[in-house]
Design an enzyme around this catalytic site. Structure first.
Site, PDB file in Angstrom:
ATOM      1  N   LYS A   1      -3.858  -2.625  15.371  1.00 42.95           N
ATOM      2  CA  LYS A   1      -3.221  -1.670  16.278  1.00 42.95           C
ATOM      3  C   LYS A   1      -4.089  -1.371  17.484  1.00 42.95           C
ATOM      4  O   LYS A   1      -5.303  -1.243  17.375  1.00 42.95           O
ATOM      5  CB  LYS A   1      -2.975  -0.360  15.536  1.00 42.95           C
ATOM      6  CG  LYS A   1      -1.515  -0.089  15.285  1.00 42.95           C
ATOM      7  CD  LYS A   1      -1.265   1.238  14.666  1.00 42.95           C
ATOM      8  CE  LYS A   1      -2.027   1.557  13.432  1.00 42.95           C
ATOM      9  NZ  LYS A   1      -2.456   0.685  12.471  1.00 42.95           N
TER      10      LYS A   1
ATOM     11  N   ASP B   1     -11.628  -0.732   5.534  1.00 40.73           N
ATOM     12  CA  ASP B   1     -10.770  -1.906   5.319  1.00 40.73           C
ATOM     13  C   ASP B   1     -11.545  -3.181   5.641  1.00 40.73           C
ATOM     14  O   ASP B   1     -11.375  -4.211   4.976  1.00 40.73           O
ATOM     15  CB  ASP B   1      -9.531  -1.866   6.241  1.00 40.73           C
ATOM     16  CG  ASP B   1      -8.562  -0.739   5.892  1.00 40.73           C
ATOM     17  OD1 ASP B   1      -8.765  -0.070   4.862  1.00 40.73           O
ATOM     18  OD2 ASP B   1      -7.609  -0.534   6.679  1.00 40.73           O
TER      19      ASP B   1
ATOM     20  N   GLU C   1       0.829  -1.225   0.000  1.00 38.71           N
ATOM     21  CA  GLU C   1       0.000   0.000   0.000  1.00 38.71           C
ATOM     22  C   GLU C   1       0.857   1.267   0.000  1.00 38.71           C
ATOM     23  O   GLU C   1       2.058   1.222   0.278  1.00 38.71           O
ATOM     24  CB  GLU C   1      -0.928   0.016   1.211  1.00 38.71           C
ATOM     25  CG  GLU C   1      -0.188   0.076   2.541  1.00 38.71           C
ATOM     26  CD  GLU C   1      -1.041   0.645   3.670  1.00 38.71           C
ATOM     27  OE1 GLU C   1      -1.534   1.783   3.531  1.00 38.71           O
ATOM     28  OE2 GLU C   1      -1.195  -0.043   4.692  1.00 38.71           O
TER      29      GLU C   1
ATOM     30  N   VAL D   1      -5.511   0.237   2.888  1.00 41.05           N
ATOM     31  CA  VAL D   1      -5.672  -1.213   2.754  1.00 41.05           C
ATOM     32  C   VAL D   1      -6.869  -1.508   1.839  1.00 41.05           C
ATOM     33  O   VAL D   1      -6.767  -2.307   0.901  1.00 41.05           O
ATOM     34  CB  VAL D   1      -5.855  -1.871   4.142  1.00 41.05           C
ATOM     35  CG1 VAL D   1      -6.317  -3.317   4.020  1.00 41.05           C
ATOM     36  CG2 VAL D   1      -4.547  -1.781   4.941  1.00 41.05           C
TER      37      VAL D   1
HETATM   38  N1  PSU Z   1      -1.759   1.051   9.915  1.00 40.45           N
HETATM   39  C1  PSU Z   1      -0.501   1.555  10.021  1.00 40.45           C
HETATM   40  N2  PSU Z   1      -0.152   2.603   9.273  1.00 40.45           N
HETATM   41  C2  PSU Z   1      -1.022   3.131   8.373  1.00 40.45           C
HETATM   42  C3  PSU Z   1      -2.321   2.558   8.247  1.00 40.45           C
HETATM   43  C4  PSU Z   1      -2.650   1.532   9.037  1.00 40.45           C
HETATM   44  O1  PSU Z   1       0.287   1.091  10.807  1.00 40.45           O
HETATM   45  O2  PSU Z   1      -0.654   4.095   7.709  1.00 40.45           O
HETATM   46  C5  PSU Z   1      -3.249   3.074   7.205  1.00 40.45           C
HETATM   47  C6  PSU Z   1      -3.644   1.941   6.253  1.00 40.45           C
HETATM   48  O3  PSU Z   1      -3.541   2.429   4.937  1.00 40.45           O
HETATM   49  C7  PSU Z   1      -5.073   1.654   6.608  1.00 40.45           C
HETATM   50  C8  PSU Z   1      -5.539   3.025   6.992  1.00 40.45           C
HETATM   51  O4  PSU Z   1      -5.816   1.115   5.551  1.00 40.45           O
HETATM   52  O5  PSU Z   1      -4.457   3.541   7.757  1.00 40.45           O
HETATM   53  C9  PSU Z   1      -6.828   2.985   7.771  1.00 40.45           C
HETATM   54  O6  PSU Z   1      -7.367   4.253   7.780  1.00 40.45           O
HETATM   55  P1  PSU Z   1      -8.846   4.464   8.338  1.00 40.45           P
HETATM   56  O7  PSU Z   1      -8.724   4.086   9.788  1.00 40.45           O
HETATM   57  O8  PSU Z   1      -9.127   5.917   8.136  1.00 40.45           O
HETATM   58  O9  PSU Z   1      -9.739   3.557   7.571  1.00 40.45           O
END
Ligand code: PSU
Ligand code: MN
Length: 300
Positions: free
Chosen positions: A159, A142, A25, A106
């Site tokens: 996380k 995701d 990604e 993702v």
């Molecule tokens: N986890 C990480 N670093 C990141 C991300 C996730 O350790 O940069 C990114 C990934 O691209 C994931 C996105 O798909 O954050 C999720 O964002 P949101 O929570 O806004 O869906």
């Protein structure tokens, strides 16, 4: 082939000859890590995939195309520029038609990988159900993407900025298998444990690849979340992390951060306040995931 897809010649050749390919990604490059560590990491991860005998395909949006296999120069641009969109699934048609630069999450990376015919995707951690989602409804796209797209995701778990228990419940609801490599406990990205048992455990790449083939051959669409616990040498004590996470969540609330800004804000806050310690752990776990994902890609 779809006119909005640009497949790099090395990736196209690998597709043609059925060689293993690993999708990567770009949100992590543009919004997940500071420059220049982001670019160094992205290039290192590609190198690890190659060393393990697979072909890397870093995915992003440029010039009105979904690019599968960004060049080193493109990765450098994405790492430096401040006007790169964070592109989840809902943003994809806008960023393509407006010809913006877009770093794919993702969800968006999986969808583009699937358009290209790539089955394995390596990242650090997926987005999930946020803490407090019962009121904010902040649940990453995701998860819903993983319910429908046939690309397996290799990660270091979920996380702990998220609600890991609720994320596991949501994955179950969506019918997404969750398998931890070599451990009974489900990892929490920076740490090897999350307080949750892993729904499934497998101890070899071959078994994982066989499960992916079985799933898709049966017509069971969607992803499998493969969790690869961070190595003990790189892990951070979960109790230490929790203090930073609490502080980051409070800072985000105080600053009124919402929507797609939440995850990048929390990651940056934690990296700044652990004086780069979380960043080093993040880099180490992605490298380890890249090696595992490449080994799995041989069997699929
Ligand atoms: N986890 C990480 N670093 C990141 C991300 C996730 O350790 O940069 C990114 C990934 O691209 C994931 C996105 O798909 O954050 C999720 O964002 P949101 O929570 O806004 O869906
Ligand atoms: Mn969100």
């Amino acid at each position: 082939m779809n006119e909005y897809l640009h497949i790099n010649p090395s990736v196209a050749a690998a597709l043609e000859s059925n060689r293993p390919i690993v999708a990567l990604e770009s949100t992590i490059i543009s919004h997940g890590m500071p420059y220049p560590k982001n670019v160094e990491t992205a290039l290192l991860v590609e190198q690890i995939v190659r060393q393990n005998g697979a072909i890397p395909a870093t995915i992003g949006v440029m010039n009105g195309k979904c690019v599968v296999g960004m060049t080193n120069e493109e990765i450098e641009t994405f790492g430096k520029a401040s006007d790169v969109w964070k592109v989840s699934l809902r943003d994809l048609p806008y960023v393509v038609s407006q010809k913006c630069m877009g770093a794919t999450t993702v969800a968006a990376t999986m969808r583009i990988a699937s358009m290209a015919g790539i089955k394995i995707f390596v990242t650090g951690g997926i987005g999930g159900v946020h803490r407090g989602a019962e009121t904010t409804m902040d649940i990453s796209a995701d998860l819903t993407e993983m319910a429908q797209t046939n690309v397996a995701v290799v990660s270091a778990g979920v996380k702990s900025i998220l609600d890991i228990g609720l994320t596991l419940e949501y994955l179950e609801t969506l019918g997404i298998p969750v398998v931890t490599f070599g451990s009974d406990s489900f990892p929490s990205f920076y740490s090897r444990e999350s307080g949750h048992c892993s729904p499934l455990r497998m101890d070899s790449e071959k078994e994982i690849a066989e499960m992916l083939s079985a799933k898709w051959s049966m017509g069971l669409n969607g992803s499998v979340l493969i969790a690869n616990p961070i190595s003990p040498d790189d892990a951070i004590d979960p109790q230490v992390m929790e203090k930073y996470i609490q502080a980051a969540l409070a800072a985000a609330a105080a600053a009124g951060i919402t929507g797609k800004e939440v995850t990048p804000f929390l990651l940056k806050y934690i990296a700044d306040h652990t004086k780069g310690g979380s960043l080093e752990a993040n880099i180490a776990l992605i490298c380890s995931n890249a090696a595992l994902g490449s080994r799995i890609s041989f069997g699929v």
